[in-house]
Motif scaffolding. Structure first.
Motif, PDB file in Angstrom:
ATOM      1  N   THR A   1       9.575  31.793   3.608  1.00 29.46           N
ATOM      2  CA  THR A   1       9.638  30.531   2.590  1.00 29.46           C
ATOM      3  C   THR A   1       8.915  29.369   3.176  1.00 29.46           C
ATOM      4  O   THR A   1       8.965  29.221   4.329  1.00 29.46           O
ATOM      5  N   LEU A   2       7.771  29.075   2.537  1.00 26.14           N
ATOM      6  CA  LEU A   2       6.903  27.716   2.826  1.00 26.14           C
ATOM      7  C   LEU A   2       7.866  26.501   2.648  1.00 26.14           C
ATOM      8  O   LEU A   2       8.351  26.309   1.321  1.00 26.14           O
ATOM      9  N   SER A   3       7.651  25.530   3.526  1.00 27.98           N
ATOM     10  CA  SER A   3       8.756  24.373   3.237  1.00 27.98           C
ATOM     11  C   SER A   3       7.809  23.263   3.882  1.00 27.98           C
ATOM     12  O   SER A   3       7.402  23.141   4.953  1.00 27.98           O
ATOM     13  N   LEU A   4       7.510  22.307   2.956  1.00 31.38           N
ATOM     14  CA  LEU A   4       6.647  21.186   3.258  1.00 31.38           C
ATOM     15  C   LEU A   4       7.504  19.876   2.793  1.00 31.38           C
ATOM     16  O   LEU A   4       8.116  19.946   1.761  1.00 31.38           O
ATOM     17  N   THR A   5       7.089  19.018   3.346  1.00 29.91           N
ATOM     18  CA  THR A   5       7.732  17.462   3.331  1.00 29.91           C
ATOM     19  C   THR A   5       6.615  16.608   2.830  1.00 29.91           C
ATOM     20  O   THR A   5       5.689  16.482   3.731  1.00 29.91           O
TER      21      THR A   5
ATOM     22  N   ASN B   1      -5.883  11.625 -12.657  1.00 31.82           N
ATOM     23  CA  ASN B   1      -4.474  11.276 -13.269  1.00 31.82           C
ATOM     24  C   ASN B   1      -3.528  10.816 -12.263  1.00 31.82           C
ATOM     25  O   ASN B   1      -2.315  10.571 -12.481  1.00 31.82           O
ATOM     26  N   TYR B   2      -3.709  10.908 -10.941  1.00 30.03           N
ATOM     27  CA  TYR B   2      -2.873  10.361  -9.935  1.00 30.03           C
ATOM     28  C   TYR B   2      -3.547   9.200  -9.180  1.00 30.03           C
ATOM     29  O   TYR B   2      -4.741   9.084  -8.682  1.00 30.03           O
ATOM     30  N   ASP B   3      -2.670   8.379  -8.869  1.00 31.11           N
ATOM     31  CA  ASP B   3      -3.041   7.051  -8.368  1.00 31.11           C
ATOM     32  C   ASP B   3      -3.119   6.968  -6.902  1.00 31.11           C
ATOM     33  O   ASP B   3      -3.761   6.353  -6.238  1.00 31.11           O
ATOM     34  N   TYR B   4      -2.141   7.883  -6.248  1.00 33.79           N
ATOM     35  CA  TYR B   4      -1.981   8.140  -4.651  1.00 33.79           C
ATOM     36  C   TYR B   4      -1.898   9.584  -4.424  1.00 33.79           C
ATOM     37  O   TYR B   4      -1.177  10.270  -5.264  1.00 33.79           O
ATOM     38  N   ARG B   5      -2.322   9.787  -3.305  1.00 33.38           N
ATOM     39  CA  ARG B   5      -2.274  11.278  -2.751  1.00 33.38           C
ATOM     40  C   ARG B   5      -2.168  11.250  -1.416  1.00 33.38           C
ATOM     41  O   ARG B   5      -2.910  10.245  -0.984  1.00 33.38           O
ATOM     42  N   GLY B   6      -1.763  12.042  -1.019  1.00 25.90           N
ATOM     43  CA  GLY B   6      -1.642  12.526   0.770  1.00 25.90           C
ATOM     44  C   GLY B   6      -2.768  13.201   1.032  1.00 25.90           C
ATOM     45  O   GLY B   6      -3.883  13.493   0.215  1.00 25.90           O
ATOM     46  N   GLN B   7      -3.168  13.061   2.322  1.00 27.08           N
ATOM     47  CA  GLN B   7      -4.436  13.598   2.786  1.00 27.08           C
ATOM     48  C   GLN B   7      -4.592  15.406   2.672  1.00 27.08           C
ATOM     49  O   GLN B   7      -5.386  16.049   2.962  1.00 27.08           O
ATOM     50  N   GLY B   8      -3.276  15.952   2.673  1.00 24.99           N
ATOM     51  CA  GLY B   8      -3.210  17.494   2.525  1.00 24.99           C
ATOM     52  C   GLY B   8      -3.109  18.011   3.674  1.00 24.99           C
ATOM     53  O   GLY B   8      -3.295  17.590   4.657  1.00 24.99           O
ATOM     54  N   THR B   9      -2.278  19.102   3.601  1.00 24.63           N
ATOM     55  CA  THR B   9      -1.928  19.870   4.755  1.00 24.63           C
ATOM     56  C   THR B   9      -2.252  21.224   4.686  1.00 24.63           C
ATOM     57  O   THR B   9      -1.990  22.172   3.520  1.00 24.63           O
ATOM     58  N   GLN B  10      -2.964  21.964   5.365  1.00 20.71           N
ATOM     59  CA  GLN B  10      -3.418  23.433   5.479  1.00 20.71           C
ATOM     60  C   GLN B  10      -2.277  24.378   5.561  1.00 20.71           C
ATOM     61  O   GLN B  10      -1.619  24.085   6.912  1.00 20.71           O
ATOM     62  N   VAL B  11      -2.000  25.259   5.097  1.00 17.92           N
ATOM     63  CA  VAL B  11      -0.871  26.312   5.090  1.00 17.92           C
ATOM     64  C   VAL B  11      -1.613  27.501   5.089  1.00 17.92           C
ATOM     65  O   VAL B  11      -2.508  28.016   4.014  1.00 17.92           O
ATOM     66  N   THR B  12      -1.493  28.337   6.102  1.00 22.76           N
ATOM     67  CA  THR B  12      -2.107  29.781   5.898  1.00 22.76           C
ATOM     68  C   THR B  12      -0.914  30.839   5.978  1.00 22.76           C
ATOM     69  O   THR B  12       0.043  30.820   6.774  1.00 22.76           O
ATOM     70  N   VAL B  13      -1.114  31.770   5.098  1.00 19.66           N
ATOM     71  CA  VAL B  13       0.106  32.754   4.988  1.00 19.66           C
ATOM     72  C   VAL B  13      -0.669  33.949   5.888  1.00 19.66           C
ATOM     73  O   VAL B  13      -1.589  34.705   5.300  1.00 19.66           O
ATOM     74  N   SER B  14       0.126  34.366   6.856  1.00 22.26           N
ATOM     75  CA  SER B  14      -0.588  35.543   7.634  1.00 22.26           C
ATOM     76  C   SER B  14       0.343  35.947   8.673  1.00 22.26           C
ATOM     77  O   SER B  14       1.250  35.115   9.250  1.00 22.26           O
ATOM     78  N   SER B  15       0.348  37.357   9.175  1.00 22.94           N
ATOM     79  CA  SER B  15       1.109  37.757  10.044  1.00 22.94           C
ATOM     80  C   SER B  15       0.334  38.023  11.354  1.00 22.94           C
ATOM     81  O   SER B  15       1.007  38.195  12.460  1.00 22.94           O
TER      82      SER B  15
ATOM     83  N   GLN C   1       0.832  -1.063   0.074  1.00 20.52           N
ATOM     84  CA  GLN C   1      -0.079   0.011  -0.061  1.00 20.52           C
ATOM     85  C   GLN C   1       1.086   1.215  -0.133  1.00 20.52           C
ATOM     86  O   GLN C   1       1.883   1.247   0.971  1.00 20.52           O
ATOM     87  N   VAL C   2       0.750   1.908  -1.166  1.00 15.43           N
ATOM     88  CA  VAL C   2       1.626   3.347  -1.237  1.00 15.43           C
ATOM     89  C   VAL C   2       0.838   4.320  -0.183  1.00 15.43           C
ATOM     90  O   VAL C   2      -0.276   4.378  -0.444  1.00 15.43           O
ATOM     91  N   GLN C   3       1.577   5.230   0.614  1.00 12.08           N
ATOM     92  CA  GLN C   3       0.945   6.187   1.278  1.00 12.08           C
ATOM     93  C   GLN C   3       1.967   7.260   1.278  1.00 12.08           C
ATOM     94  O   GLN C   3       3.085   7.208   1.108  1.00 12.08           O
ATOM     95  N   LEU C   4       1.389   8.668   1.293  1.00 12.10           N
ATOM     96  CA  LEU C   4       2.015   9.815   0.976  1.00 12.10           C
ATOM     97  C   LEU C   4       1.448  10.495   2.205  1.00 12.10           C
ATOM     98  O   LEU C   4       0.368  10.785   2.553  1.00 12.10           O
ATOM     99  N   GLN C   5       2.535  11.279   2.804  1.00  7.67           N
ATOM    100  CA  GLN C   5       2.113  11.987   3.985  1.00  7.67           C
ATOM    101  C   GLN C   5       2.632  13.547   4.095  1.00  7.67           C
ATOM    102  O   GLN C   5       3.914  13.258   4.220  1.00  7.67           O
ATOM    103  N   GLU C   6       1.970  14.553   3.980  1.00  2.00           N
ATOM    104  CA  GLU C   6       2.320  16.079   3.822  1.00  2.00           C
ATOM    105  C   GLU C   6       2.566  16.322   5.378  1.00  2.00           C
ATOM    106  O   GLU C   6       1.867  16.125   6.281  1.00  2.00           O
ATOM    107  N   SER C   7       3.934  17.087   5.492  1.00  2.48           N
ATOM    108  CA  SER C   7       4.031  17.615   6.929  1.00  2.48           C
ATOM    109  C   SER C   7       4.710  18.952   6.680  1.00  2.48           C
ATOM    110  O   SER C   7       5.327  19.415   5.712  1.00  2.48           O
ATOM    111  N   GLY C   8       4.828  19.877   7.681  1.00  2.00           N
ATOM    112  CA  GLY C   8       5.251  21.170   7.709  1.00  2.00           C
ATOM    113  C   GLY C   8       4.384  22.053   8.349  1.00  2.00           C
ATOM    114  O   GLY C   8       3.483  21.842   9.246  1.00  2.00           O
ATOM    115  N   PRO C   9       4.928  23.449   8.665  1.00  2.00           N
ATOM    116  CA  PRO C   9       4.064  24.153   9.489  1.00  2.00           C
ATOM    117  C   PRO C   9       2.828  24.743   8.742  1.00  2.00           C
ATOM    118  O   PRO C   9       2.855  24.785   7.652  1.00  2.00           O
ATOM    119  N   GLY C  10       1.729  24.923   9.653  1.00  2.30           N
ATOM    120  CA  GLY C  10       0.604  25.343   9.062  1.00  2.30           C
ATOM    121  C   GLY C  10       0.402  27.012   8.923  1.00  2.30           C
ATOM    122  O   GLY C  10      -0.569  27.349   8.404  1.00  2.30           O
TER     123      GLY C  10
END
Length: 126
Positions: free
Chosen positions: A17-21, A112-126, A1-10
């Motif tokens: 700079t936004l950095s996600l893994t 067109n994609y056979d696997y994807r992660g659940q997604g991660t919310q990123v908010t740009v705000s001061s 089972q292929v799994q993808l997991q996004e992570s990074g600051p919300g």
């Protein structure tokens, strides 16, 4: 089972700079003809294709974001990373990583994609 997991600051400050893994399990990111893609979806907007990194490490980006975007990989960790520089509130979105087989053509259609992660919310705000 292929799994993808996004992570990074919300939350990211404007101009930073936004950095996600994306950590991949169940498959190697060097598997032939696999294209590891970042897609985002902003509130009240359609999905937007950001770019990809291929199984051999080549990359491609959407023209509107190319000057601010770098997609890279760490094969020892089986991870894909996204860096988006000089962010603004317009970059607020849910960010997804996904796998596509056989073609790197830009597409934000999930069919067109056979696997994807659940997604991660990123908010740009001061």
């Amino acid at each position: 089972q292929v799994q993808l997991q996004e992570s990074g600051p919300g939350l990211v400050n404007p101009s930073q700079t936004l950095s996600l893994t994306c950590t991949v399990t169940g498959d190697s990111i060097t598997t032939k003809y696999s294209y590891w893609t970042w897609i985002r979806q902003a509130p009240r907007k359609g999905a937007e294709w950001i770019g990809y990194i291929s199984y051999v490490g080549s990359t491609g980006y959407t023209p509107s974001l190319e000057s601010r975007t770098t997609i890279s990989r760490d094969t020892s960790k089986n991870q894909i990373t996204l860096q988006l520089r000089s962010v603004t509130p317009e970059d607020t979105a849910v960010y997804y990583c996904a796998r596509r087989q056989g073609s790197p053509s830009p597409s934000a259609s999930w069919s067109n994609y056979d696997y994807r992660g659940q997604g991660t919310q990123v908010t740009v705000s001061s």
